[in-house]
Design an enzyme around this catalytic site. Structure first.
Site, PDB file in Angstrom:
ATOM      1  N   PHE A 159       0.878  -0.867   0.039  1.00 29.14           N
ATOM      2  CA  PHE A 159      -0.329   0.156   0.293  1.00 29.14           C
ATOM      3  C   PHE A 159       0.636   1.489   0.189  1.00 29.14           C
ATOM      4  O   PHE A 159       0.289   2.411  -0.601  1.00 29.14           O
ATOM      5  CB  PHE A 159      -0.880  -0.005   1.157  1.00 29.14           C
ATOM      6  N   GLU A 186      -4.755  -3.687  -1.433  1.00 25.92           N
ATOM      7  CA  GLU A 186      -6.075  -3.869  -1.512  1.00 25.92           C
ATOM      8  C   GLU A 186      -6.986  -2.440  -1.191  1.00 25.92           C
ATOM      9  O   GLU A 186      -8.052  -1.782  -1.128  1.00 25.92           O
ATOM     10  CB  GLU A 186      -6.770  -5.101  -1.293  1.00 25.92           C
ATOM     11  N   SER A 236       5.492  -6.864   3.106  1.00 24.09           N
ATOM     12  CA  SER A 236       5.875  -7.295   4.272  1.00 24.09           C
ATOM     13  C   SER A 236       6.469  -8.438   3.745  1.00 24.09           C
ATOM     14  O   SER A 236       6.126  -9.708   3.592  1.00 24.09           O
ATOM     15  CB  SER A 236       5.279  -7.403   5.378  1.00 24.09           C
ATOM     16  N   CYS A 291       9.802   1.568   3.477  1.00 24.28           N
ATOM     17  CA  CYS A 291       9.837   0.179   3.484  1.00 24.28           C
ATOM     18  C   CYS A 291      11.764   0.576   3.764  1.00 24.28           C
ATOM     19  O   CYS A 291      12.669   0.507   3.963  1.00 24.28           O
ATOM     20  CB  CYS A 291      10.296  -1.081   1.839  1.00 24.28           C
TER      21      CYS A 291
HETATM   22  P1  NAD Z   1       1.648  -6.956   2.202  1.00 24.60           P
HETATM   23  O1  NAD Z   1       2.800  -8.444   3.111  1.00 24.60           O
HETATM   24  O2  NAD Z   1       0.186  -6.835   4.136  1.00 24.60           O
HETATM   25  O3  NAD Z   1       1.055  -7.326   1.872  1.00 24.60           O
HETATM   26  C1  NAD Z   1       1.449  -6.332   0.628  1.00 24.60           C
HETATM   27  C2  NAD Z   1       1.203  -7.207  -0.581  1.00 24.60           C
HETATM   28  O4  NAD Z   1      -0.029  -8.536  -0.343  1.00 24.60           O
HETATM   29  C3  NAD Z   1      -0.884  -6.845  -1.051  1.00 24.60           C
HETATM   30  O5  NAD Z   1      -0.870  -6.520  -2.232  1.00 24.60           O
HETATM   31  C4  NAD Z   1      -1.806  -7.842   0.004  1.00 24.60           C
HETATM   32  O6  NAD Z   1      -3.120  -7.737  -0.417  1.00 24.60           O
HETATM   33  C5  NAD Z   1      -0.674  -9.109  -0.429  1.00 24.60           C
HETATM   34  N1  NAD Z   1      -0.850 -10.037   0.940  1.00 24.60           N
HETATM   35  C6  NAD Z   1      -0.914  -9.462   2.002  1.00 24.60           C
HETATM   36  N2  NAD Z   1      -1.018 -10.830   3.028  1.00 24.60           N
HETATM   37  C7  NAD Z   1      -1.035 -11.454   2.164  1.00 24.60           C
HETATM   38  C8  NAD Z   1      -1.192 -13.570   2.695  1.00 24.60           C
HETATM   39  N3  NAD Z   1      -1.776 -13.841   3.755  1.00 24.60           N
HETATM   40  N4  NAD Z   1      -0.981 -14.050   1.429  1.00 24.60           N
HETATM   41  C9  NAD Z   1      -0.750 -13.654  -0.411  1.00 24.60           C
HETATM   42  N5  NAD Z   1      -1.151 -12.332  -0.258  1.00 24.60           N
HETATM   43  C10 NAD Z   1      -0.985 -11.407   1.246  1.00 24.60           C
HETATM   44  O7  NAD Z   1       2.198  -5.815   2.874  1.00 24.60           O
HETATM   45  P2  NAD Z   1       1.539  -3.494   3.144  1.00 24.60           P
HETATM   46  O8  NAD Z   1       1.383  -3.730   4.332  1.00 24.60           O
HETATM   47  O9  NAD Z   1       0.914  -3.634   1.569  1.00 24.60           O
HETATM   48  O10 NAD Z   1       2.980  -2.684   2.869  1.00 24.60           O
HETATM   49  C11 NAD Z   1       3.777  -2.837   4.054  1.00 24.60           C
HETATM   50  C12 NAD Z   1       5.171  -3.497   4.106  1.00 24.60           C
HETATM   51  O11 NAD Z   1       5.886  -3.726   2.256  1.00 24.60           O
HETATM   52  C13 NAD Z   1       6.097  -3.103   4.988  1.00 24.60           C
HETATM   53  O12 NAD Z   1       6.748  -4.465   5.346  1.00 24.60           O
HETATM   54  C14 NAD Z   1       7.321  -2.735   3.425  1.00 24.60           C
HETATM   55  O13 NAD Z   1       8.630  -2.588   4.503  1.00 24.60           O
HETATM   56  C15 NAD Z   1       6.671  -3.055   2.523  1.00 24.60           C
HETATM   57  N6  NAD Z   1       7.646  -2.674   1.594  1.00 24.60           N
HETATM   58  C16 NAD Z   1       8.884  -3.436   0.919  1.00 24.60           C
HETATM   59  C17 NAD Z   1       9.400  -2.207  -0.149  1.00 24.60           C
HETATM   60  C18 NAD Z   1      10.940  -3.224  -0.321  1.00 24.60           C
HETATM   61  O14 NAD Z   1      11.661  -2.311  -1.168  1.00 24.60           O
HETATM   62  N7  NAD Z   1      11.943  -3.823  -0.073  1.00 24.60           N
HETATM   63  C19 NAD Z   1       8.693  -1.592  -0.267  1.00 24.60           C
HETATM   64  C20 NAD Z   1       7.790  -0.894  -0.336  1.00 24.60           C
HETATM   65  C21 NAD Z   1       6.826  -1.596   1.010  1.00 24.60           C
END
Ligand code: NAD
Length: 507
Positions: A159, A186, A236, A291
């Site tokens: 997000f 989402e 994440s 991130c």
């Molecule tokens: P998230 O992991 O909750 O969601 C990321 C994506 O995965 C979304 O599209 C979501 O719908 C999907 N998702 C969530 N739970 C899932 C599951 N159990 N099974 C399959 N798909 C699932 O992350 P977020 O809260 O949207 O974003 C924040 C996180 O992203 C932080 O940990 C941040 O550090 C990380 N991030 C990392 C980078 C990088 O380049 N390393 C860049 C941006 C964000």
């Protein structure tokens, strides 16, 4: 000025999916999308089930057979036009980002600009796909390698950068000749839905770029679909690991970028004003939901720590928390009520663990936005690496200060942390900086640069549990990720010389 056709608006109350060049709606589960500054529902997103995912993938597969045969030059022209449309529509895209994510408009502009830079990189695809050629690897034998697209690539994004992170993926994948299916977060899918209409208007054939909105069910359907050749994931760490393990088990190429806990080291000789100002933006910008946000500062020496903390405290007195649409705002709300609760729980935990809460933002009220997910900036001193507020990624406006005696001790603290996305050192000493850059176990390193996000001509990725897979996002690694090498060895007998049958290994 480019105008969208009104009938093709993607910002209506219900957000569907973008499949085969148009917005389609499917019945099933939905999710309300909130404005985080007010807490009110502004749209509803449909959540794709496996049938809708398969529909998008099938469209992509069909479109791929023709798209892969287009010349790289033609693909580059689509990217040039796309870049132009992104610039012409920047205000609308940034409005959608701020509305659904909550970050300030200025921050949204910065995010879009960094995304556009990846599109600019993709404009150079004829050069990037030139391949390798060696004449006369043997007598009358030439050899070359070409880089062919994989087929249907999928992207799953978080997000916190609703426009930029998807743009780390699809411009390069598409320019390489792939078709793409994006599953944006989402929580804030509208910016990508809007960009999909711009790509279509830039001349991209229908079906080459598709969006399925949804949650984990949608992701699992993408991971299970045998047509999908590659998955790019950003989010994440627990989900990144799940996507990597499941995707690779299903035979896909996967790059999965995970979470972070980025440390800055402040050396006693640092320019303290510069270090504190840089840290303020890097720790609290976008409410700490980056991130690459600095969430830990390791101060070398007691005096350094006291001076640094006093500078940060002064800076926080001048920081304005407000809706992202307010021109005075430095920091908007957190993404959701659930996330706000989670961050507040960490602040309580930090107090219980014995860290010193020097600045407490929990009582902040933003007038006119009482139901928004706002939290004031928080600062912990005397944080210990055994504490959970140190170990876990909080992803909010919470900065932890750890005190160390030497640079070596500070670097050991950074190295022992399980995440290794970004880090930075503030110093005036070139030798200390060089030692840091050479030895620190982190993927992206800044020297007096708090957010060392690589430019589009490099690639983005962390070490340790911040990345699963071998290739980084965007830049040269992305061209490798979205193509596979084919090596051709060619012989045209000349001069009437006939080859005899030979049974030894060719040399
Ligand atoms: P998230 O992991 O909750 O969601 C990321 C994506 O995965 C979304 O599209 C979501 O719908 C999907 N998702 C969530 N739970 C899932 C599951 N159990 N099974 C399959 N798909 C699932 O992350 P977020 O809260 O949207 O974003 C924040 C996180 O992203 C932080 O940990 C941040 O550090 C990380 N991030 C990392 C980078 C990088 O380049 N390393 C860049 C941006 C964000």
């Amino acid at each position: 000025m480019y105008q969208r056709e009104p009938t093709q608006s993607t910002t209506t109350a219900t957000i569907g999916h973008f499949i085969g060049g148009k917005v389609i709606h499917r019945s099933g589960r939905t999710l309300p999308i909130e404005d985080p500054a007010t807490g009110s529902t502004i749209r509803v997103a449909e959540l794709a089930d496996s049938d809708t995912v398969d529909e998008a993938v099938n469209f992509a597969q069909k479109a791929f057979s023709e798209w892969r045969a287009t010349t790289p030059l033609k693909r580059a022209r689509v990217m040039f036009k796309f870049k132009q449309l992104l610039e012409e529509n920047a205000d609308e895209i940034c409005k959608l980002i701020t509305e659904e994510h909550g970050k300030t408009l200025e921050d949204a502009r910065g995010e879009l600009q960094r995304g556009i830079e990846v599109v600019e990189y993709a404009c150079g695809i004829p050069e990037l796909l030139k391949g390798e050629h060696t004449p006369s690897v043997g007598t009358n034998i030439d050899s070359w390698s070409q880089f062919q697209p994989l087929g249907v690539s999928a992207g799953i994004t978080p997000f916190n950068f609703p426009a930029m992170v998807p743009m780390w993926m699809y411009p390069i994948a598409i320019a390489c000749g792939n078709a793409f299916v994006l599953k944006p977060s989402e929580l804030d899918p509208s910016a990508s839905m809007f960009c999909a209409t711009l790509l279509r208007d830039a001349g991209l054939p229908d079906g080459v770029f598709n969006i399925v909105n949804g949650d984990r069910e949608t992701v699992d359907a993408l991971l299970a679909n045998p047509i999908v050749q590659s998955i790019s994931f950003v989010g994440s760490t627990p989900v990144a690991e799940h996507v990597y393990v499941t995707g690779t088990k299903n035979g896909k190429r996967v790059q999965a970028l995970g979470g972070a806990k980025n440390h800055a080291i402040v050396m006693p000789d640092a320019d303290m004003d510069q270090a504190a100002n840089a840290t303020l933006g890097a720790a609290y910008g976008s409410c700490g939901e980056r991130c690459m946000a600095i969430s830990v500062v390791v101060c070398v020496g007691e005096e350094t720590a006291s001076e640094f903390i006093s500078n940060i405290q002064q800076g926080l007195n001048n920081l304005t928390v407000d809706s992202g649409f307010s021109s005075d705002s430095d920091m908007g709300p957190l993404i959701s009520d659930r996330h706000l609760e989670r961050v507040r729980d960490y602040i309580e935990l930090g107090v219980d663990e014995g860290a010193e809460l020097v600045v407490d933002g929990r009582n902040l009220v933003v007038s006119g936005h009482e139901k928004g997910h706002f939290l004031g900036p928080c600062l912990f001193d005397r944080v210990n690496p055994s504490m959970r507020i140190y170990q876990d990624e909080i992803f909010g406006p919470v900065l932890c200060v750890v005190r160390a005696h030497t640079q070596e001790e500070a670097m050991a603290i950074v190295d022992e942390h399980p995440y290794g996305n970004g880090t930075c050192i503030f110093t005036r000493d070139g030798e200390a900086a060089r030692f840091f850059a050479e030895n620190i176990k982190v993927g992206m390193v800044g020297i007096n640069v708090p957010l060392p996000v690589p430019a589009a001509v490099h690639s983005f990725g962390g070490w340790k549990r911040s990345l699963f897979g071998d290739l980084y996002a965007y830049g040269p690694d992305a061209v490798k990720f979205y193509t596979r090498r084919k090596t051709i060895t060619e012989r045209w007998p000349s001069g009437g010389v006939r080859e005899q049958a030979r049974f030894s290994f060719p040399s």
